[in-house]
Design a protein around this motif. Structure first.
Motif, short mmCIF file in Angstrom:
data_model
loop_
_atom_site.label_atom_id
_atom_site.label_comp_id
_atom_site.label_asym_id
_atom_site.label_seq_id
_atom_site.Cartn_x
_atom_site.Cartn_y
_atom_site.Cartn_z
N ARG A 50 33.66 42.95 36.03
CA ARG A 50 33.75 43.22 37.46
C ARG A 50 34.60 42.18 38.16
O ARG A 50 35.41 42.50 39.04
N TYR A 60 35.35 40.27 46.89
CA TYR A 60 35.62 41.69 47.16
C TYR A 60 35.56 41.98 48.66
O TYR A 60 36.40 42.71 49.20
N LEU A 118 37.41 34.63 43.96
CA LEU A 118 37.55 35.40 42.72
C LEU A 118 38.00 34.52 41.56
O LEU A 118 37.52 34.69 40.42
N ILE A 151 40.94 51.05 39.41
CA ILE A 151 41.36 49.85 40.14
C ILE A 151 42.58 50.17 41.00
O ILE A 151 42.66 49.77 42.17
N PRO A 211 35.89 48.82 41.36
CA PRO A 211 34.90 47.79 41.03
C PRO A 211 33.90 47.50 42.15
O PRO A 211 33.44 46.39 42.27
N ASN A 212 33.62 48.45 43.01
CA ASN A 212 32.62 48.24 44.05
C ASN A 212 31.43 49.15 43.77
O ASN A 212 31.29 50.20 44.36
N SER A 250 38.29 42.70 37.23
CA SER A 250 38.86 43.90 37.86
C SER A 250 39.20 43.61 39.31
O SER A 250 40.21 44.11 39.84
N ASN A 251 38.39 42.79 39.97
CA ASN A 251 38.69 42.42 41.35
C ASN A 251 39.89 41.48 41.43
O ASN A 251 40.64 41.51 42.42
N LEU A 311 42.72 43.73 41.17
CA LEU A 311 42.83 44.40 42.47
C LEU A 311 43.51 43.48 43.48
O LEU A 311 44.36 43.93 44.28
N TYR A 312 43.17 42.20 43.46
CA TYR A 312 43.81 41.23 44.37
C TYR A 312 45.32 41.23 44.18
O TYR A 312 46.08 41.29 45.15
N ASN A 362 31.90 36.72 43.41
CA ASN A 362 32.58 38.00 43.23
C ASN A 362 32.38 38.90 44.44
O ASN A 362 33.32 39.55 44.92
N GLU A 404 41.49 52.15 43.96
CA GLU A 404 40.86 51.28 44.96
C GLU A 404 41.92 50.58 45.79
O GLU A 404 41.80 50.46 47.02
#
Length: 280
Positions: free
Chosen positions: A184, A157, A172, A219, A256-257, A187-188, A191-192, A153, A222
């Motif tokens: 987490r 990120y 991911l 998200i 998510p960071n 959520s990434n 985000l991708y 993960n 971000e």
């Protein structure tokens, strides 16, 4: 019945009564004292392990300064090891001493804890803004432990930040299948998809995992920040809070960071109870 036969029966009866009397007296005699079982002593190795578990628990609860104090106490009785070096490195990194932490992370690179050492160095590099180095360190960590979803993960990120889309996707999606309940990770993944312009798939991911409106907005914020989009404070509450903060105030990194102190602990790993759908 003759006289001799009666005498014999009387003698037998008296003998029986004598036996019963003796037995009765025996039952009333105090029993011999039972020796108390000796108290089992905790071995030195067991005590050493318990002390390490206590320090690990403190770090899991983000009691970093207490963990450092107990590490100092521990090393008065026991020799240093890869485990103590890793625990100290994490605590130093979480208490804003990355240079000292880096030295301890380097010390575990040639031990069975090498994956955690590389991950720690990657997190420090990421916090310092060196994304290329962070990606390299996380990739080294993955080579040491290919099934650690947390490391994957972090790699994913960092790759998103570096726009290394292929690296991000592979890391991911592997993390998602290894840790299907880790919010987490998913959520990434959402985000991708946002960064790749696939809003529909991002919404499907967030819906499948029952993300709250606030998490979904974070998200999206971000994604806007990574793409250099000026977020409207009316559309993004987190951005509004940042704009309203006093000049120079510390702003916690957006989900998510999470901040470094959370990444070094076990917190924040709980995901939704329902099993998520697979990535389209």
């Amino acid at each position: 019945m003759n006289h001799s036969h009666g005498v014999r029966n009387l003698r037998k009866g008296l003998a029986a009564l004598g036996f019963l009397a003796a037995a009765g007296c025996a039952t009333h005699q105090p029993s011999a004292p039972v020796a108390a079982e000796p108290v089992q002593k905790v071995s030195s190795s067991d005590l050493q392990g318990l002390n390490l578990q206590l320090i690990e628990k403190m770090e899991a609860e983000q009691k970093w300064y207490a963990a450092i104090s107990y590490l100092d106490r521990y090393l008065k009785d026991y020799p240093p090891s890869a485990s103590t070096d890793l625990l100290r490195a994490r605590a130093l990194a979480a208490t804003e001493r990355p240079e000292q932490a880096g030295r301890y992370f380097h010390r575990v690179l040639r031990t069975p804890l090498a994956a955690q050492g590389y991950q720690g160095l990657g997190l420090i590099a990421a916090r310092n803004g060196d994304i290329a180095k962070a990606i390299q360190r996380f990739q080294q960590a993955v080579q040491e432990d290919p099934t650690d979803a947390g490391i994957l993960n972090n790699l994913g990120y960092a790759a998103l930040q570096g726009k290394a889309w292929g690296v991000a996707r592979d890391a991911l999606f592997r993390a998602g299948e290894l840790a299907p309940q880790d919010e987490r990770v998913w959520s990434n993944i959402a985000l991708y998809y946002l960064l790749r312009g696939d809003t529909l798939k991002a919404q499907q991911i967030m819906g499948a995992h029952n993300f709250s409106w606030n998490v979904s907005q974070r998200i999206r914020q971000e994604a806007d920040q990574m793409m250099g989009v000026s977020a409207s404070t009316s559309d993004h509450p987190a951005a509004a809070a940042a704009a309203a903060a006093p000049s120079g105030a510390a702003i916690m990194p957006a989900f998510p960071n999470p901040p470094l102190t959370q990444l070094f602990s076990s917190s924040g790993n709980a995901g939704p109870a329902t099993k998520p759908r697979s990535v389209p």
